[in-house]
Design an enzyme around this catalytic site. Structure first.
Site, short mmCIF file in Angstrom:
data_model
loop_
_atom_site.label_atom_id
_atom_site.label_comp_id
_atom_site.label_asym_id
_atom_site.label_seq_id
_atom_site.Cartn_x
_atom_site.Cartn_y
_atom_site.Cartn_z
N ARG A 296 0.84 -1.21 0.00
CA ARG A 296 0.00 0.00 0.00
C ARG A 296 0.88 1.25 0.00
NH1 ARG A 296 -4.55 0.03 4.42
NH2 ARG A 296 -5.28 1.75 3.10
N CYS B 131 -1.06 5.80 9.11
CA CYS B 131 -1.42 4.53 8.46
C CYS B 131 -2.56 4.82 7.50
CB CYS B 131 -1.80 3.49 9.51
SG CYS B 131 -3.21 3.97 10.56
#
Length: 283
Positions: free
Chosen positions: A180, A238
């Site tokens: 990611r 995150c």
């Protein structure tokens, strides 16, 4: 006070004369797009069996505000958060222990929220419910309301501008999976990639195969290899500020203070106007 507690230590404290307030924060990240599988029901999991004396806390309802431009798990309304914590029996002068199903992310979010709002003594059960070998129960106890009043600011907090600045002047860690970070895949947010200057540091690498945190010295070595030094300010983000709280907790285990960017990538990417870097290089 230590920021984590072992299952054996918790069992001993629960059997002692002054047991901690115990919060069950079972939650599961869903990466499914709209129309996918039904969300995990933490309250049902709690009802099916929990550590005796634990009270269920809903991450989405009590530890975060509604999803929107500020991210998928922005800060909750503090009045509501305070009410939820008092209803769960949290008091300022009584230690708190939080646990989840074992991943540690939700428990870390509860730890961070309580510490950020001024509670002086909060620990996470290392390994979560999966590490607990004592009895479980389906019964709930009558609660005595706590007296905790949130006073935010006890831990450092970043907004989007602060995260961007820290990526240039200090060390900004990205706690998501490396794919990611690189932008190879993005199962949830509209854009893949990372904040320019951020360093990939998946929080999954902070725990061993048994789900418990690696030793403090090992964590310190890991963060040093990522660029942490005595002079650098450290921040973490995150996807939505949950797994990043777990990395802030891991840093705390290693004795390293760090700021949390709560809005994280879900806020950063939602604006559509902020810069995005892709690939393995921070820039």
């Amino acid at each position: 006070m230590n920021v984590i507690i072992s299952a054996s230590e918790l069992a001993s404290e629960l059997a002692g004369p002054n047991p901690p307030t115990l919060l069950d924060v079972r939650w599961q990240l869903s990466t499914a797009k709209a129309g996918g599988a039904a969300p995990f029901d933490g309250r049902a999991a709690y009802a099916s069996g929990h550590v005796p004396g634990a009270v269920f806390v809903d991450l989405d309802a009590d530890l975060a505000g509604p999803a929107g431009p500020a991210g998928r798990h922005p800060l909750p309304d503090l009045a509501h958060f305070g009410e939820a914590m008092r209803a769960a029996g949290v008091s300022a002068r009584r230690p708190v222990v939080v646990y989840d199903g074992g991943q540690g992310w939700a428990a870390a979010r509860a730890w961070w929220m309580l510490r950020w709002t001024g509670h002086p003594a909060v620990r996470v059960l290392d390994g979560g419910l999966a590490a607990w070998s004592g009895p479980v129960t389906t019964e709930t106890e009558e609660l005595v309301a706590g007296d905790f009043e949130p006073a935010p600011g006890a831990l450092p907090l970043l907004d989007a501008d602060g995260a961007a600045a820290l990526a240039r002047t200090g060390l900004l860690l990205d706690a998501r999976a490396a794919e990611r970070y690189r932008g190879d895949v993005e199962p949830i947010d509209p854009v893949g990639g990372h904040i320019p200057g951020a360093v990939s540091a998946p929080t999954t690498e902070n725990v061993a195969e048994n789900g418990r945190f690696r030793p403090a010295a090992e964590l310190a070595d890991r963060f040093k290899s990522l660029g942490v030094n005595d002079a650098a300010e450290v921040g973490v983000y995150c996807g939505s500020g949950v797994s990043a709280a777990h990395e802030v907790l891991a840093l705390a285990v290693a004795g390293i203070p760090a700021a949390l960017y709560v809005g994280s990538w879900s806020e950063w990417s939602a604006a559509g106007s902020r810069p995005v870097a892709a690939g393995p290089d921070p820039q």
